[in-house]
Design a protein around this motif. Structure first.
Motif, PDB file in Angstrom:
ATOM      1  N   MET A   4     -49.997 -20.260  -0.551  1.00 53.79           N
ATOM      2  CA  MET A   4     -50.010 -21.257  -0.090  1.00 53.79           C
ATOM      3  C   MET A   4     -49.102 -21.059   0.813  1.00 53.79           C
ATOM      4  N   ARG A   5     -49.248 -20.647   1.820  1.00 55.00           N
ATOM      5  CA  ARG A   5     -48.412 -20.210   3.059  1.00 55.00           C
ATOM      6  C   ARG A   5     -48.457 -22.342   4.072  1.00 55.00           C
ATOM      7  N   CYS A  25     -56.467 -14.678   5.245  1.00 54.77           N
ATOM      8  CA  CYS A  25     -57.273 -13.045   5.368  1.00 54.77           C
ATOM      9  C   CYS A  25     -56.929 -12.326   3.998  1.00 54.77           C
ATOM     10  N   THR A  26     -56.809 -10.802   3.506  1.00 54.58           N
ATOM     11  CA  THR A  26     -56.502 -10.316   2.539  1.00 54.58           C
ATOM     12  C   THR A  26     -55.298  -9.579   2.733  1.00 54.58           C
ATOM     13  N   PHE A  27     -54.713 -10.245   3.155  1.00 53.04           N
ATOM     14  CA  PHE A  27     -53.183 -10.055   3.208  1.00 53.04           C
ATOM     15  C   PHE A  27     -52.288 -11.279   3.471  1.00 53.04           C
ATOM     16  N   GLU A  28     -53.645 -12.409   3.610  1.00 52.98           N
ATOM     17  CA  GLU A  28     -52.838 -13.984   3.241  1.00 52.98           C
ATOM     18  C   GLU A  28     -52.515 -14.170   4.366  1.00 52.98           C
ATOM     19  N   CYS A  47     -54.301  -7.740  11.521  1.00 54.09           N
ATOM     20  CA  CYS A  47     -54.125  -6.967  10.528  1.00 54.09           C
ATOM     21  C   CYS A  47     -55.900  -6.724  10.452  1.00 54.09           C
ATOM     22  N   GLY A  48     -56.106  -7.699  11.701  1.00 57.00           N
ATOM     23  CA  GLY A  48     -58.298  -6.690  11.843  1.00 57.00           C
ATOM     24  C   GLY A  48     -58.989  -7.227  11.413  1.00 57.00           C
ATOM     25  N   GLY A  49     -58.617  -8.587   9.869  1.00 53.66           N
ATOM     26  CA  GLY A  49     -59.779  -8.536   8.906  1.00 53.66           C
ATOM     27  C   GLY A  49     -60.194  -9.223   9.200  1.00 53.66           C
ATOM     28  N   ARG A  54     -58.851 -21.094   3.150  1.00 55.97           N
ATOM     29  CA  ARG A  54     -58.542 -20.594   1.735  1.00 55.97           C
ATOM     30  C   ARG A  54     -58.224 -21.853   0.736  1.00 55.97           C
ATOM     31  N   PRO A  55     -58.702 -21.026  -0.602  1.00 58.29           N
ATOM     32  CA  PRO A  55     -59.250 -21.716  -1.603  1.00 58.29           C
ATOM     33  C   PRO A  55     -58.081 -23.749  -1.419  1.00 58.29           C
ATOM     34  N   VAL A  56     -58.036 -24.205  -2.257  1.00 59.02           N
ATOM     35  CA  VAL A  56     -57.469 -25.824  -2.261  1.00 59.02           C
ATOM     36  C   VAL A  56     -56.587 -25.516  -3.356  1.00 59.02           C
TER      37      VAL A  56
END
Length: 80
Positions: A4-5, A25-28, A47-49, A54-56
């Motif tokens: 959760m940056r 993305c999948t790497f956050e 990453c191109g993803g 993002r969930p809360v």
């Protein structure tokens, strides 16, 4: 558990862990909705993803599981 940056790594906008408006993305890698859609067309520049909402994190759980305080910024050409 997601880190959760606390900010958009492009425009540095604050992104609270208990509020909507963040995309990951999948790497956050974390971006605000505006940068994700307008600058990167929903594709992570690292990453191109795909960037998705993002969930809360529920506010009541922030005491036990707070969001990260480490701000991440990267020098993307689209963010200058």
């Amino acid at each position: 558990m997601l880190a959760m940056r606390p900010n958009c790594e492009c425009c540095d906008r604050d992104l609270a862990p208990d509020a909507a408006g963040a995309m990951i993305c999948t790497f956050e890698c974390t971006f605000c909705e505006g940068c994700a859609s307008e600058r990167f067309a929903g594709v992570c520049p690292n990453c191109g993803g795909g960037l998705v909402a993002r969930p809360v994190r529920p506010t009541g759980l922030l005491g036990k599981a707070p969001g990260s305080t480490e701000r991440v910024r990267k020098p993307h050409a689209a963010c200058v």
